[in-house]
Design an enzyme around this catalytic site. Structure first.
Site, PDB file in Angstrom:
ATOM      1  N   HIS A 202      36.650  39.775  28.095  1.00 53.41           N
ATOM      2  CA  HIS A 202      36.630  40.780  29.155  1.00 53.41           C
ATOM      3  C   HIS A 202      36.714  40.120  30.539  1.00 53.41           C
ATOM      4  O   HIS A 202      37.519  40.522  31.382  1.00 53.41           O
ATOM      5  CB  HIS A 202      35.338  41.590  29.003  1.00 53.41           C
ATOM      6  CG  HIS A 202      35.087  42.627  30.048  1.00 53.41           C
ATOM      7  ND1 HIS A 202      35.147  43.973  29.804  1.00 53.41           N
ATOM      8  CD2 HIS A 202      34.727  42.516  31.360  1.00 53.41           C
ATOM      9  CE1 HIS A 202      34.849  44.656  30.899  1.00 53.41           C
ATOM     10  NE2 HIS A 202      34.585  43.793  31.869  1.00 53.41           N
ATOM     11  N   GLU A 203      35.904  39.104  30.744  1.00 52.94           N
ATOM     12  CA  GLU A 203      35.894  38.462  32.071  1.00 52.94           C
ATOM     13  C   GLU A 203      37.216  37.754  32.363  1.00 52.94           C
ATOM     14  O   GLU A 203      37.706  37.769  33.495  1.00 52.94           O
ATOM     15  CB  GLU A 203      34.723  37.475  32.179  1.00 52.94           C
ATOM     16  CG  GLU A 203      33.342  38.083  31.992  1.00 52.94           C
ATOM     17  CD  GLU A 203      33.028  39.235  32.922  1.00 52.94           C
ATOM     18  OE1 GLU A 203      33.712  39.391  33.956  1.00 52.94           O
ATOM     19  OE2 GLU A 203      32.108  40.000  32.601  1.00 52.94           O
TER      20      GLU A 203
ATOM     21  N   HIS B 219      39.625  40.208  33.707  1.00 58.84           N
ATOM     22  CA  HIS B 219      39.514  40.411  35.160  1.00 58.84           C
ATOM     23  C   HIS B 219      40.171  39.254  35.915  1.00 58.84           C
ATOM     24  O   HIS B 219      40.861  39.462  36.916  1.00 58.84           O
ATOM     25  CB  HIS B 219      38.041  40.484  35.577  1.00 58.84           C
ATOM     26  CG  HIS B 219      37.339  41.746  35.210  1.00 58.84           C
ATOM     27  ND1 HIS B 219      37.842  42.992  35.447  1.00 58.84           N
ATOM     28  CD2 HIS B 219      36.125  41.939  34.631  1.00 58.84           C
ATOM     29  CE1 HIS B 219      36.970  43.918  35.033  1.00 58.84           C
ATOM     30  NE2 HIS B 219      35.927  43.293  34.521  1.00 58.84           N
TER      31      HIS B 219
HETATM   32 ZN   LIG Z   1      34.095  44.024  33.805  1.00 59.15          ZN
END
Ligand SMILES: [Zn+2]
Length: 327
Positions: free
Chosen positions: A243-244, A247
């Site tokens: 997830h990170e 980003h």
């Molecule tokens: Zn997030």
């Protein structure tokens, strides 16, 4: 990504600091307690220095409150405009369309293991957890768990172990975080620096969005016990890392913008009014076509529930790579 179980309210308090961070063109993952010395006041005023932003993932219960990492419509427009400008500056820009056919980008990774002591409780996780995390990333970004293949492969170049009590736990938005990253960050804009350790305020992680000028803050911070085999219940299969990194490659949350507007800027992730937690199969919070994308890596569900990126996300990531991070 987010917070560990039972700590949702803290995540919510971090929204304001995220606001400023995004204005500074970094991603904000931070979930900072309202009482924190570095947290922002509700409404967006914030004393937090530039560059310290992240994107978080949270637990059940936070949904009724403010979105910690949701960008305002203006912030999204500003970032979109910056992306367009960055692309124009790139003579060698390749369109993001067709990203999945260009599975050739290898991201060099340096992992910094921040430790307080030499014990596991002090942050000393084994190399095997880190190599497992790299495998999880490669599976996720190759579409190996059921999603779209992306252009990205991850190559672990180095594990850098650092014992420094002043950097432990890693406190989002703190001067210590800036000191840590300034001291440790290596490589160019294409190099992914991952910082592992115990995190402030029970966060699972945070990340910076890409930007034109390399910042010493650039990188991803991940709770060490969220790595595969870690102790973070429901969040210990390595998807916080996935997830990170999403980003870091310019992806927004699937619930960005709620049901209206351009959402997360990706056409094949159905609109979602708010973050999903745990694994609410069949959830459908917007009238637009499609169930909520609860299995997407950019939602807030449990690791066991999320397993995919979409073709649109793959394209968005490659476009951003060519604009911001490609050599
Ligand atoms: Zn997030």
């Amino acid at each position: 990504m987010g917070l560990r179980p039972n700590l949702l309210t803290r995540r919510v308090a971090g929204v304001a600091s995220t606001t400023l961070a995004l204005l500074l063109s970094t991603a904000a993952v931070g979930v900072v307690p309202a009482a924190s010395a570095f947290s922002a006041a509700p409404g967006g005023a914030c004393s937090e220095p530039a560059g310290s932003q992240a994107n978080a993932r949270a637990k059940p219960g936070a949904g009724a409150m403010h979105e910690p990492n949701e960008l305002t419509a203006k912030q999204v427009r500003d970032r979109d405009a910056d992306l367009a400008a960055a692309l124009r500056e790139r003579a060698n820009y390749r369109a993001g369309a067709g990203a999945t056919a260009l599975a050739t980008v290898t991201i060099p990774v340096v992992v910094h293991v921040i430790q307080e002591t030499s014990t596991r409780a002090g942050g000393n996780i084994p190399d095997s957890m880190i190599t497992s995390q790299i495998n999880v990333l490669n599976q996720a970004y190759a579409g190996g768990t059921g999603g779209a293949a992306t252009a990205f492969a991850i190559r672990l170049d180095k594990i850098n172990r650092v014992t420094n009590t002043s950097w432990y736990p890693i406190v989002e938005g703190s001067s210590a975080e800036r000191s840590m990253k300034s001291s440790l960050r290596v490589g160019g804009k294409n190099t992914l620096n991952i910082y592992l350790g115990e995190l402030s305020d029970d966060l699972l992680g945070w990340a910076t969005f890409p930007q034109r000028n390399l910042s010493s803050m650039d990188g991803v911070v991940v709770l060490s016990e969220s790595l595969p085999g870690g102790t973070a219940t429901n969040y210990n299969q390595g998807d916080t890392g996935t997830h990170e990194v999403g980003h870091w490659l310019n992806l927004y949350h699937t619930f960005q913008g709620g049901c209206g507007g351009s959402g997360d800027g990706v056409s094949d992730t159905p609109a979602e009014a708010s973050p999903a937690y745990q694994c609410p199969t069949g959830r459908n919070t917007c009238s637009a076509t499609g169930l909520d994308p609860i299995t997407n890596f950019m939602d807030y569900t449990h690791d066991s529930c999320m397993y995919q990126f979409t073709t649109g996300q793959a394209s968005r990531m490659l476009t951003a790579w060519n604009a911001y991070r490609a050599a």
